[in-house]
Scaffold this motif. Sequence first.
Motif, PDB file in Angstrom:
ATOM      1  N   THR A 279       0.814  -1.220   0.000  1.00  0.00           N
ATOM      2  CA  THR A 279       0.000   0.000   0.000  1.00  0.00           C
ATOM      3  C   THR A 279       0.848   1.270   0.000  1.00  0.00           C
ATOM      4  N   LYS A 280       1.939   1.294   0.771  1.00  0.00           N
ATOM      5  CA  LYS A 280       2.749   2.516   0.860  1.00  0.00           C
ATOM      6  C   LYS A 280       3.409   2.871  -0.467  1.00  0.00           C
ATOM      7  N   ILE A 281       3.586   1.888  -1.339  1.00  0.00           N
ATOM      8  CA  ILE A 281       4.107   2.157  -2.681  1.00  0.00           C
ATOM      9  C   ILE A 281       2.949   2.447  -3.634  1.00  0.00           C
ATOM     10  N   ALA A 282       1.896   1.637  -3.553  1.00  0.00           N
ATOM     11  CA  ALA A 282       0.818   1.677  -4.548  1.00  0.00           C
ATOM     12  C   ALA A 282      -0.059   2.919  -4.438  1.00  0.00           C
ATOM     13  N   VAL A 283      -0.328   3.397  -3.214  1.00  0.00           N
ATOM     14  CA  VAL A 283      -1.237   4.546  -3.073  1.00  0.00           C
ATOM     15  C   VAL A 283      -0.668   5.815  -3.704  1.00  0.00           C
ATOM     16  N   PRO A 284       0.600   6.190  -3.437  1.00  0.00           N
ATOM     17  CA  PRO A 284       1.140   7.360  -4.146  1.00  0.00           C
ATOM     18  C   PRO A 284       1.143   7.189  -5.667  1.00  0.00           C
ATOM     19  N   VAL A 285       1.457   5.974  -6.131  1.00  0.00           N
ATOM     20  CA  VAL A 285       1.428   5.707  -7.576  1.00  0.00           C
ATOM     21  C   VAL A 285       0.011   5.889  -8.116  1.00  0.00           C
ATOM     22  N   MET A 286      -0.976   5.389  -7.362  1.00  0.00           N
ATOM     23  CA  MET A 286      -2.374   5.528  -7.777  1.00  0.00           C
ATOM     24  C   MET A 286      -2.775   6.997  -7.871  1.00  0.00           C
ATOM     25  N   LEU A 287      -2.411   7.784  -6.863  1.00  0.00           N
ATOM     26  CA  LEU A 287      -2.800   9.197  -6.846  1.00  0.00           C
ATOM     27  C   LEU A 287      -2.171   9.963  -8.010  1.00  0.00           C
ATOM     28  N   ILE A 288      -0.915   9.687  -8.305  1.00  0.00           N
ATOM     29  CA  ILE A 288      -0.248  10.350  -9.431  1.00  0.00           C
ATOM     30  C   ILE A 288      -0.869   9.889 -10.748  1.00  0.00           C
ATOM     31  N   GLY A 289      -1.209   8.594 -10.831  1.00  0.00           N
ATOM     32  CA  GLY A 289      -1.863   8.075 -12.030  1.00  0.00           C
ATOM     33  C   GLY A 289      -3.221   8.718 -12.263  1.00  0.00           C
ATOM     34  N   LEU A 290      -4.005   8.881 -11.193  1.00  0.00           N
ATOM     35  CA  LEU A 290      -5.313   9.529 -11.319  1.00  0.00           C
ATOM     36  C   LEU A 290      -5.162  11.002 -11.712  1.00  0.00           C
ATOM     37  N   LEU A 291      -4.122  11.653 -11.199  1.00  0.00           N
ATOM     38  CA  LEU A 291      -3.870  13.046 -11.563  1.00  0.00           C
ATOM     39  C   LEU A 291      -3.567  13.156 -13.057  1.00  0.00           C
ATOM     40  N   TYR A 292      -2.763  12.219 -13.573  1.00  0.00           N
ATOM     41  CA  TYR A 292      -2.472  12.190 -15.018  1.00  0.00           C
ATOM     42  C   TYR A 292      -3.759  12.029 -15.819  1.00  0.00           C
ATOM     43  N   ILE A 293      -4.629  11.121 -15.390  1.00  0.00           N
ATOM     44  CA  ILE A 293      -5.887  10.878 -16.101  1.00  0.00           C
ATOM     45  C   ILE A 293      -6.746  12.142 -16.123  1.00  0.00           C
ATOM     46  N   LEU A 294      -6.838  12.815 -14.973  1.00  0.00           N
ATOM     47  CA  LEU A 294      -7.660  14.021 -14.879  1.00  0.00           C
ATOM     48  C   LEU A 294      -7.145  15.129 -15.793  1.00  0.00           C
ATOM     49  N   ILE A 295      -5.829  15.272 -15.870  1.00  0.00           N
ATOM     50  CA  ILE A 295      -5.234  16.363 -16.638  1.00  0.00           C
ATOM     51  C   ILE A 295      -5.241  16.076 -18.142  1.00  0.00           C
ATOM     52  N   MET A 296      -4.960  14.828 -18.529  1.00  0.00           N
ATOM     53  CA  MET A 296      -4.688  14.527 -19.935  1.00  0.00           C
ATOM     54  C   MET A 296      -5.856  13.915 -20.701  1.00  0.00           C
ATOM     55  N   ARG A 297      -6.950  13.542 -20.047  1.00  0.00           N
ATOM     56  CA  ARG A 297      -8.001  12.809 -20.751  1.00  0.00           C
ATOM     57  C   ARG A 297      -8.642  13.634 -21.862  1.00  0.00           C
ATOM     58  N   ASN A 298      -8.834  14.927 -21.646  1.00  0.00           N
ATOM     59  CA  ASN A 298      -9.482  15.748 -22.675  1.00  0.00           C
ATOM     60  C   ASN A 298      -8.646  15.879 -23.931  1.00  0.00           C
ATOM     61  N   SER A 299      -7.332  15.960 -23.775  1.00  0.00           N
ATOM     62  CA  SER A 299      -6.475  16.165 -24.936  1.00  0.00           C
ATOM     63  C   SER A 299      -6.071  14.862 -25.621  1.00  0.00           C
ATOM     64  N   LEU A 300      -6.011  13.751 -24.891  1.00  0.00           N
ATOM     65  CA  LEU A 300      -5.505  12.509 -25.479  1.00  0.00           C
ATOM     66  C   LEU A 300      -6.583  11.470 -25.800  1.00  0.00           C
ATOM     67  N   LEU A 301      -7.763  11.582 -25.199  1.00  0.00           N
ATOM     68  CA  LEU A 301      -8.813  10.602 -25.471  1.00  0.00           C
ATOM     69  C   LEU A 301      -9.747  11.101 -26.573  1.00  0.00           C
ATOM     70  N   PRO A 302     -10.247  10.183 -27.420  1.00  0.00           N
ATOM     71  CA  PRO A 302     -11.135  10.592 -28.518  1.00  0.00           C
ATOM     72  C   PRO A 302     -12.508  10.988 -27.994  1.00  0.00           C
ATOM     73  N   GLU A 303     -13.242  11.722 -28.830  1.00  0.00           N
ATOM     74  CA  GLU A 303     -14.618  12.090 -28.495  1.00  0.00           C
ATOM     75  C   GLU A 303     -15.523  11.491 -29.555  1.00  0.00           C
ATOM     76  N   ARG A 304     -16.181  10.392 -29.203  1.00  0.00           N
ATOM     77  CA  ARG A 304     -17.039   9.690 -30.160  1.00  0.00           C
ATOM     78  C   ARG A 304     -18.426   9.556 -29.555  1.00  0.00           C
ATOM     79  N   MET A 305     -19.425  10.045 -30.277  1.00  0.00           N
ATOM     80  CA  MET A 305     -20.791  10.092 -29.768  1.00  0.00           C
ATOM     81  C   MET A 305     -21.709   9.052 -30.399  1.00  0.00           C
ATOM     82  N   GLU A 306     -21.313   8.485 -31.544  1.00  0.00           N
ATOM     83  CA  GLU A 306     -22.251   7.645 -32.285  1.00  0.00           C
ATOM     84  C   GLU A 306     -22.666   6.394 -31.535  1.00  0.00           C
ATOM     85  N   TYR A 307     -21.819   5.907 -30.639  1.00  0.00           N
ATOM     86  CA  TYR A 307     -22.149   4.679 -29.920  1.00  0.00           C
ATOM     87  C   TYR A 307     -23.257   4.924 -28.915  1.00  0.00           C
TER      88      TYR A 307
END
Length: 573
Positions: free
Chosen positions: A161-189
């Motif tokens: 846990t002491k290794i994984a939790v900081p890694v998780m928090l940094i990973g979630l921060l990356y997702i929050l910051i980069m999802r709009n610019s790197l993930l596609p926007e597809r509505m047809e589905y």
Amino acid sequence: MVKEWIEIELSMFSAVLLLVLGRVITVEEAFSGFSNEGMLTIGLMFILAGSLYYSGLISHLSVFIFGRNGSSSIYKMMRILFPVAGISAFMNNTPIVAVLIPALRNWAEQNRLSLSKFLIPVSYAAILGGMCTLIGTSTNLIIYGLMIDSGIEGLGMFEMTKIAVPVMLIGLLYILIMRNSLLPERMEYIQDFKEHSREFVVVLKISDDYKGIGKSIQEAGLRHLQGLFLFQIERKGKIIAPAAPNEIMELGDRLFFTGIPKTILELQKTAGLVVMEDEQFDLKQYDSSQIRPFEVVISPSSPLIGKNIRRSNFREKYDAVIIAIHRNGERIKKKIGDIELKAGDTLLILTKLGFHRRWYNSIDFYLISESDEVPSKAQWRTFAAPGILIMVILLSALKIMPILMAEGLGVMILLLTKTISMEEVRKSIDFRVLIIIASAFGLAHGLTNSGVAEYAANIIIEYGSYFGTIGIMISLFITASVYTNFMTNNAAAAILFPIVLSMSQQLQINTRALIIALVLAVSASFSTPIGYQTNLMIYGPGGYRFTDFLKFGIPLQLIFIIISIALLYLFYL
């Protein structure tokens, strides 16, 4: 295996049999995984996780997770990602993602959002959360079992846990910051889903225990419901249509909704919204292992034709409760009890098991089919399921008893209290995963006995040793990342575990540090949809392409490796 031309469990089991035929491993070594403590622990964890799903708890949590419309994009993602990661630390993340996919799809449709912006983040959050505890993912438990099998003390509940939790928090921060610019926007589905949905009409009466009395439709949260639309209100004989967002709701109002069966069944469980009073059926707390939803189509020769539902004695004759009605896309504007039935009407009903068998050959119905099941239990069982899981976690974490014994006790209590039925137990266990895991132990023995593990370790040591211990760690993480992204994380764990042991012995590096590095590395399936089950689950619904995972996942993979190695060096090396 990488291409999955044949099923992964078949390919792994076949490989084990070939190793036996080639006399690389013994029969005992080949099938040691089927009695291994780690494999059995995973099997029992499937049941504990299943109890959370079938109790209806996850459905309640999904309502809390999504929050209200109108909040910022970052806030919406935080409302989703952090609870998903937190829950994934203590239960198998596959049912979490499975439940959230349809809920997210409906929510995204109602809020006109691109589903492709949310599903990869949810899958990655589940993966990151699963790394944080021993029971968070089956991979951790496989490595736990391999450690026991090798005579090494197994990992503790929160050892990583002491290794994984900081890694998780940094990973979630990356997702929050980069999802709009790197993930596609597809509505047809999302649009395709709407076009193929068959909608029913349900009428719910507001009783005195409804919390929305005196509030507007918008304030009560009935404006943007998942897969439902409030199209009119009946108040003291007067019809209010359309139902405006600022309309104040009053005691005794009848709310007319149109929607799909599953969301209707979930809505009618809301306290204070009543379909009908029934002494035998508690529609708020019925047991979904005994009472099921069915869709029945009234035949042209049915005696129900021309009768309104109230006078048809439907409840007494068929031992079933009518929840909603579908009539060729028409929005019926009468109370359910006043509707005059016609040939071709489709009724959504709740009834006891065996309804299909009893009425299959009857002229009353043209077609009978089981509808989408909505998990439901008595309220005390809904809270008993997480309570038992917490008990299991505490018994293991405090070392009162081994995790396998704690899980066995938990499952026994679940069955004795009927919090989960035997049928639900069978549905909860993913036997495909268990076969993969059990076969992985045989492959691990094969790699050790054949000398492949030692050879691979020598290669990693040769190239990594130029940069000392850090170089060894980098080589291990890169190797594990390649394995886990192009096969399965469970197979990668089994293949790399003996290699890690050999490296530890040759270099005299802290064995537990290398094992925790392996635990983290083989769970990091971010770069392809192949390596992890939740990635495969969201691949179709999100309308993703393989390159979407490469574009969004590779930077996260690199960040993950750098932060993990830094923390391992700080705490262990």
